[in-house]
Design a protein around this motif. Structure first.
Motif, PDB file in Angstrom:
ATOM      1  N   ALA A  13     -12.868  10.784  31.282  1.00 30.47           N
ATOM      2  CA  ALA A  13     -12.018  10.683  30.097  1.00 30.47           C
ATOM      3  C   ALA A  13     -12.628  11.485  28.948  1.00 30.47           C
ATOM      4  O   ALA A  13     -13.848  11.469  28.741  1.00 30.47           O
ATOM      5  N   GLY A  14     -11.760  12.196  28.248  1.00 24.50           N
ATOM      6  CA  GLY A  14     -12.213  13.066  27.172  1.00 24.50           C
ATOM      7  C   GLY A  14     -12.483  14.485  27.609  1.00 24.50           C
ATOM      8  O   GLY A  14     -12.657  15.375  26.767  1.00 24.50           O
ATOM      9  N   SER A  16     -11.714  18.097  30.066  1.00 21.73           N
ATOM     10  CA  SER A  16     -10.644  19.092  30.119  1.00 21.73           C
ATOM     11  C   SER A  16     -10.495  19.649  31.530  1.00 21.73           C
ATOM     12  O   SER A  16     -11.455  19.688  32.307  1.00 21.73           O
ATOM     13  N   ARG A  71      -2.523  17.661  22.978  1.00 20.19           N
ATOM     14  CA  ARG A  71      -3.646  17.668  23.927  1.00 20.19           C
ATOM     15  C   ARG A  71      -3.469  18.719  25.014  1.00 20.19           C
ATOM     16  O   ARG A  71      -4.449  19.299  25.484  1.00 20.19           O
ATOM     17  N   ASN A  88      -6.630  18.985  27.530  1.00 25.07           N
ATOM     18  CA  ASN A  88      -7.812  18.541  26.803  1.00 25.07           C
ATOM     19  C   ASN A  88      -7.708  17.063  26.467  1.00 25.07           C
ATOM     20  O   ASN A  88      -6.626  16.484  26.518  1.00 25.07           O
ATOM     21  N   SER A  89      -8.827  16.482  26.117  1.00 28.78           N
ATOM     22  CA  SER A  89      -8.865  15.068  25.730  1.00 28.78           C
ATOM     23  C   SER A  89      -8.140  14.198  26.761  1.00 28.78           C
ATOM     24  O   SER A  89      -7.313  13.350  26.418  1.00 28.78           O
ATOM     25  N   LYS A  91      -7.040  11.465  29.439  1.00 28.19           N
ATOM     26  CA  LYS A  91      -7.101  10.009  29.452  1.00 28.19           C
ATOM     27  C   LYS A  91      -6.843   9.515  30.880  1.00 28.19           C
ATOM     28  O   LYS A  91      -6.195  10.207  31.666  1.00 28.19           O
ATOM     29  N   ASP A  94      -3.490   9.940  32.346  1.00 28.60           N
ATOM     30  CA  ASP A  94      -3.039  11.276  32.749  1.00 28.60           C
ATOM     31  C   ASP A  94      -3.210  11.492  34.247  1.00 28.60           C
ATOM     32  O   ASP A  94      -2.774  12.526  34.781  1.00 28.60           O
TER      33      ASP A  94
END
Length: 127
Positions: A13-14, A16, A71, A88-89, A91, A94
């Protein structure tokens, strides 16, 4: 039109990832492209779409699902017959199989607008 998606994987998480979708056909620059995703037990959903622009440059009209806005970025390289999804970012929510798709006409967010689909690439986001 033959679409081949790649670039999925496991990420924290966080983090890319960048997905790619290459078209082996000759009409890529005239197609609007889209990314969709499908999580286990859920319906396939819209992620992002991009118009074919002027058929030459990388610029075009883009639309995003609210859940990824800010994101994710969709882009394309018509010279390489490739569309990208920079994520990006990331979670955990996703996590899904991501599909690229192509359609004639303008960009769209509905699955039934797209006539051509790639095979999907798995994205897993760990918490």
């Amino acid at each position: 039109v033959q679409l081949q998606a790649s670039g999925g994987g496991l990420v924290q998480a966080g983090g890319s990832l960048r997905l790619s979708c290459a078209d082996s056909g000759r009409t890529f620059s005239r197609l609007a492209m889209g990314w969709f995703r499908q999580a286990p037990g859920r319906e396939r959903e819209f992620v992002a779409t991009m118009s074919w622009g002027d058929g030459v440059s990388v610029y075009g009209t883009t639309y995003y699902a609210d859940s990824v806005k800010g994101r994710f970025t969709i882009s394309r390289d018509n010279g390489r017959n490739t569309v990208y999804l920079q994520m990006n970012s990331l979670k955990p929510e996703d996590t899904a199989v991501y599909f690229c798709a192509a359609k004639t006409g303008g960009p769209g967010s509905r699955l039934n607008e797209y006539a051509y689909w790639g095979q999907g690439t798995q994205v897993t986001v760990s918490s």
